[in-house]
Design a protein around this motif. Structure first.
Motif, mmCIF file in Angstrom:
data_model
loop_
_atom_site.group_PDB
_atom_site.id
_atom_site.type_symbol
_atom_site.label_atom_id
_atom_site.label_comp_id
_atom_site.label_asym_id
_atom_site.label_seq_id
_atom_site.Cartn_x
_atom_site.Cartn_y
_atom_site.Cartn_z
ATOM 1 N N ASN A 253 -67.373 -5.263 73.020
ATOM 2 C CA ASN A 253 -66.552 -5.609 74.200
ATOM 3 C C ASN A 253 -66.955 -6.972 74.777
ATOM 4 O OD1 ASN A 253 -64.897 -3.387 74.210
ATOM 5 N ND2 ASN A 253 -66.344 -2.129 75.387
ATOM 6 N N ALA A 254 -68.272 -7.181 74.800
ATOM 7 C CA ALA A 254 -68.754 -8.469 75.339
ATOM 8 C C ALA A 254 -68.271 -9.609 74.468
ATOM 9 C CB ALA A 254 -70.281 -8.458 75.407
ATOM 10 N N ILE A 255 -68.383 -9.405 73.137
ATOM 11 C CA ILE A 255 -67.932 -10.439 72.196
ATOM 12 C C ILE A 255 -66.451 -10.699 72.394
ATOM 13 C CG2 ILE A 255 -67.585 -10.963 69.763
ATOM 14 C CD1 ILE A 255 -70.214 -9.341 69.311
ATOM 15 N N ALA A 256 -65.703 -9.611 72.507
ATOM 16 C CA ALA A 256 -64.261 -9.748 72.686
ATOM 17 C C ALA A 256 -63.944 -10.503 73.979
ATOM 18 C CB ALA A 256 -63.631 -8.347 72.713
ATOM 19 N N ASP A 257 -64.716 -10.199 75.040
ATOM 20 C CA ASP A 257 -64.490 -10.931 76.314
ATOM 21 C C ASP A 257 -64.765 -12.425 76.133
ATOM 22 O OD1 ASP A 257 -63.787 -8.581 77.524
ATOM 23 O OD2 ASP A 257 -65.784 -8.186 78.378
ATOM 24 N N ASN A 258 -65.862 -12.707 75.439
ATOM 25 C CA ASN A 258 -66.196 -14.120 75.192
ATOM 26 C C ASN A 258 -65.102 -14.822 74.418
ATOM 27 O OD1 ASN A 258 -68.606 -13.979 76.543
ATOM 28 N ND2 ASN A 258 -69.791 -13.454 74.719
ATOM 29 N N ILE A 259 -64.641 -14.115 73.361
ATOM 30 C CA ILE A 259 -63.581 -14.706 72.519
ATOM 31 C C ILE A 259 -62.319 -14.905 73.356
ATOM 32 C CG2 ILE A 259 -62.057 -14.241 70.560
ATOM 33 C CD1 ILE A 259 -64.492 -12.854 69.242
ATOM 34 N N GLU A 260 -62.049 -13.933 74.214
ATOM 35 C CA GLU A 260 -60.850 -14.036 75.061
ATOM 36 C C GLU A 260 -60.967 -15.223 76.019
ATOM 37 O OE1 GLU A 260 -60.068 -10.438 77.150
ATOM 38 O OE2 GLU A 260 -58.198 -11.190 78.031
ATOM 39 N N THR A 261 -62.167 -15.325 76.565
ATOM 40 C CA THR A 261 -62.406 -16.445 77.490
ATOM 41 C C THR A 261 -62.253 -17.769 76.764
ATOM 42 O OG1 THR A 261 -63.974 -15.024 78.626
ATOM 43 C CG2 THR A 261 -64.077 -17.383 79.133
ATOM 44 N N MET A 262 -62.788 -17.784 75.518
ATOM 45 C CA MET A 262 -62.716 -19.016 74.739
ATOM 46 C C MET A 262 -61.275 -19.349 74.378
ATOM 47 S SD MET A 262 -64.783 -19.806 71.274
ATOM 48 C CE MET A 262 -66.321 -19.383 71.957
ATOM 49 N N SER A 263 -60.552 -18.312 74.030
ATOM 50 C CA SER A 263 -59.140 -18.532 73.684
ATOM 51 C C SER A 263 -58.366 -19.036 74.898
ATOM 52 C CB SER A 263 -58.518 -17.207 73.205
ATOM 53 O OG SER A 263 -59.167 -16.796 72.067
ATOM 54 N N ALA A 264 -58.665 -18.482 76.063
ATOM 55 C CA ALA A 264 -57.979 -18.917 77.289
ATOM 56 C C ALA A 264 -58.337 -20.365 77.600
ATOM 57 C CB ALA A 264 -58.386 -17.986 78.432
ATOM 58 N N MET B 242 -74.667 -21.203 74.804
ATOM 59 C CA MET B 242 -73.600 -20.247 74.466
ATOM 60 C C MET B 242 -73.719 -19.788 73.005
ATOM 61 S SD MET B 242 -70.323 -21.914 76.385
ATOM 62 C CE MET B 242 -69.166 -20.897 75.616
ATOM 63 N N LEU B 243 -74.014 -20.779 72.125
ATOM 64 C CA LEU B 243 -74.162 -20.415 70.711
ATOM 65 C C LEU B 243 -75.338 -19.442 70.495
ATOM 66 C CD1 LEU B 243 -73.480 -23.848 68.963
ATOM 67 C CD2 LEU B 243 -72.109 -21.762 68.810
ATOM 68 N N ALA B 244 -76.408 -19.731 71.239
ATOM 69 C CA ALA B 244 -77.572 -18.821 71.125
ATOM 70 C C ALA B 244 -77.209 -17.402 71.564
ATOM 71 C CB ALA B 244 -78.726 -19.379 71.966
ATOM 72 N N GLU B 245 -76.424 -17.300 72.629
ATOM 73 C CA GLU B 245 -75.988 -15.964 73.096
ATOM 74 C C GLU B 245 -75.102 -15.266 72.048
ATOM 75 O OE1 GLU B 245 -75.923 -16.669 77.961
ATOM 76 O OE2 GLU B 245 -74.067 -16.220 76.916
ATOM 77 N N ALA B 246 -74.218 -16.151 71.491
ATOM 78 C CA ALA B 246 -73.348 -15.557 70.447
ATOM 79 C C ALA B 246 -74.165 -15.074 69.247
ATOM 80 C CB ALA B 246 -72.311 -16.596 69.998
ATOM 81 N N GLU B 247 -75.195 -15.873 68.891
ATOM 82 C CA GLU B 247 -76.031 -15.480 67.751
ATOM 83 C C GLU B 247 -76.777 -14.174 68.032
ATOM 84 O OE1 GLU B 247 -78.811 -18.469 66.716
ATOM 85 O OE2 GLU B 247 -79.593 -17.361 64.983
ATOM 86 N N ARG B 248 -77.264 -14.050 69.261
ATOM 87 C CA ARG B 248 -77.940 -12.814 69.640
ATOM 88 C C ARG B 248 -77.002 -11.600 69.514
ATOM 89 N NH1 ARG B 248 -80.445 -15.602 73.783
ATOM 90 N NH2 ARG B 248 -78.929 -14.794 75.287
ATOM 91 N N SER B 249 -75.771 -11.845 69.974
ATOM 92 C CA SER B 249 -74.800 -10.725 69.903
ATOM 93 C C SER B 249 -74.525 -10.318 68.456
ATOM 94 C CB SER B 249 -73.469 -11.130 70.571
ATOM 95 O OG SER B 249 -73.684 -11.387 71.923
#
Lengths: 258, 358
Positions: free
Chosen positions: B236-247, B283-290
């Protein structure tokens, strides 16, 4: 009444003793018959001719009828119980041992018993017996013994013919109604037949011959002077012969199976 | 003078002679037919009673008389010893295992003594003992089919002889049923060592193993549920991030135009003392952790799958055994033809990634 009963008993006892004495004399004269070779030999031949040969036809017809009836009934009924072989045993018992001698005796009683009784009775009424005695001829030796021997011989011979016609002649009759294989019938019949059966039938015929001839002769001699007594003697001879033959048959059969 | 009177002597002579000739002929034929002068072979037998076995009783074979009972006597053992003779023309029937059978008519039409020839080719020596059909030895010969017994010709006897095997068969069935019920009772009582007992025992063991297995399954399900919830949260967190990025990408006034604007973020990015760069790196580090967390969850789930599969396989085996037992009890093997043959299917599971796509 007591006197009448007593007189009757005495009369019967006297008659019985007289009959026994008559029978004893007949036996005695019969034993001497063949040694003396009297003229009574011709009477013996004629007696066999009248009693045996002339009765052969009736005897044969009756034997074949009874044999055929047993075969037809036996071959229809007994196989239903799986006992078809019993038919031959029944034929031997009925024709050879029991019914054959008795029926032959009945035929001879009816034909020759009455003839002897009435003939002798007629001779008594006609004073012929007195004439024989007056010229020194023993009426028992000359008149009774040939008749007794002739009748005994005839009955024995007729019982042989009765067996042959009853056992074999009946087969020919049955061929017209219900054909069966001759070889099978003949072999089964010979297997069921024993020499004792034939001897038993012949012994019965011998006894019946003695009874019938003695009773007929005795009754023939028992008449007085009236010719009306002649038929009465014949009737008495027939009645007593029937009763005594049946009684003797029962005794002989009991002696065989006891 | 009549003919018969003139020839009375001749007629009487023929009448007498013919009668004696015929009588002698019949006696000769009787002697030939009844084999008065032929040789007979003597044998011995034993009967429980002499009621139907008297001297002179015919011995029959397939309806033909082959012999006769000669003599009977009561022995010390209470049985009746019988001496019988067999005609020489039928003596070939006297072979080893030949026996005598006394058949009495059920409707009182007498009895017959039957000779049944043995199936052995070996001839029976004279004066041998021949067993009877109702003796123990005779029964054994009949059961072993060592003697040739033809069917009976009497309808009632034949009917009874057909009923007897039927009754014997029924008796055997009842005996077998009793034995089966006894075996079933013993199996249910745990005393049987046969196949049924083994099945019941296996079923019992499988049922006993079921509760711990179910506990293990429950634990794994709870554990898997926890892992799945964490995984779903991360997703869900990843999806939120992706959604935010897409927006952010979709917004014309957002990040991309700003990045592409000469006065925008690129220029700023290149000249903002790595502030934006640091932010992106964060942000990339957070994504990598996820992504790492997601991989760990996936690996954990993959490690648990074989255990889960084994547990499910055991549960399935136990259920199949239980089903066989229940079906076996429902379809009594003697009445319904036994347990239906099952086609076994191999386990579909090997591994999530080991299957070859064909």
């Amino acid at each position: 009444m007591i006197e009448r009963i007593g007189a009757s008993v005495r009369e019967k006892a006297s008659s019985f003793l007289y009959a026994l004495a008559f029978f004893g004399r007949v036996v005695d004269r019969s034993l001497r018959f063949f040694r003396r070779r009297q003229v009574g030999y011709k009477v013996l031949v004629f007696q066999i001719l009248f009693t045996g040969v002339e009765a052969l036809l009736v005897n044969a017809v009756m034997a074949m009828a009874i044999g055929a009836a047993i075969i037809v009934i036996g071959s229809s009924l007994l196989p239903q119980f799986g006992q078809s072989r019993l038919m031959y045993d029944i034929m031997v018992i009925v024709i050879t041992k029991e019914l054959g001698p008795l029926l032959t005796a009945f035929i001879v009683i009816a034909r020759s018993g009455t003839a002897i009784a009435t003939e002798l009775a007629g001779m008594v009424v006609g004073h012929e017996i007195e004439a024989y005695i007056s010229v020194g001829v023993d009426p028992i030796s000359f008149l009774v013994v040939p008749r007794v021997l002739g009748m005994v011989s005839s009955l024995v011979l007729l019982s042989i013919y009765f067996n042959l016609f009853g056992l074999l002649g009946s087969f020919l009759v049955v061929q017209l109604i219900k054909p069966i294989a001759f070889a099978e019938y003949f072999q089964s019949l010979l297997a069921a037949l024993a020499p004792g059966d034939i001897l038993s039938g012949m012994a019965k015929s011998l006894v019946f011959g003695v009874i019938v001839s003695t009773v007929a002769s005795y009754q023939g001699f028992s008449v007085g002077r009236a010719s009306t007594e002649i038929p009465v003697a014949g009737i008495r001879a027939v009645g007593q012969s029937f009763v005594l033959c049946i009684f003797a048959d029962v005794l002989i059969t009991l002696a065989q199976y006891a | 003078m009549k003919f018969r009177m003139r020839h009375a002597d001749r007629i009487v002579g023929v009448f007498t002679l013919l009668a004696f000739v015929l009588l002698v002929g019949v006696l000769i034929l009787m002697g030939a037919n009844q084999r008065w002068f032929s040789k007979n072979y003597t044998y011995f037998a034993q009967f429980p009673t002499a009621g139907s076995v008297q001297p002179g009783t015919a011995i029959l074979h397939k309806g033909f008389q082959v012999g006769t009972i000669r003599r009977v006597s009561l022995n010390e053992g209470g049985s009746v010893d019988a001496e019988f003779s067999i005609q020489d023309s039928y003596n070939h029937l006297m072979r080893t295992h030949s026996l005598l059978e006394l058949v009495t008519s059920p409707i009182g039409l007498g009895s017959q003594l039957l000779l049944h020839a043995g199936r052995s080719p070996e001839p029976l020596p004279e004066e041998s003992f021949v067993p009877t059909a109702d003796s123990t030895e005779g029964q054994a010969l009949i059961e072993l089919e060592l003697v040739d017994i033809p069917p009976k010709d009497d309808t009632i006897t034949r009917l009874l002889s057909n009923v007897n095997p039927l009754l014997e068969s029924t008796s055997k069935t009842v005996t077998t049923l009793n034995r089966t019920l006894t075996e079933l009772n013993r199996a249910l009582a745990g005393q049987s060592e046969g196949p049924l007992g083994a099945i019941i025992s296996d079923a019992s063991a499988a049922v006993a193993r079921l509760p711990p297995t179910l506990d293990g399954i429950n634990e794994m399900v709870v554990e898997a549920r926890g892992s799945a919830v964490a995984l779903l949260d991360s997703a869900n967190a990843i999806a939120d991030n992706i959604e935010t990025m897409s927006a952010a990408f979709a917004d014309p006034t957002g990040l991309v135009p700003k990045l592409l604007d000469p006065k925008g973020s690129i220029a700023t990015f290149l000249d903002d003392k790595n502030a934006l760069y640091n932010r992106v790196m964060t942000m990339l580090a957070e994504a990598e952790r996820s992504v790492r967390s997601l991989r760990e969850i996936s690996a954990s789930l993959s490690a648990e799958m074989p255990k889960l599969a084994v547990v499910l396989e055991e549960g399935k085996t136990a259920l199949v055994s239980a089903q066989d037992v229940l079906e076996g009890l429902k379809n009594n093997p003697l009445l319904k033809g036994g347990i239906t043959e099952r086609e076994e299917q191999d386990s579909l599971y090997s591994s999530m990634r080991e299957g070859a796509f064909e």
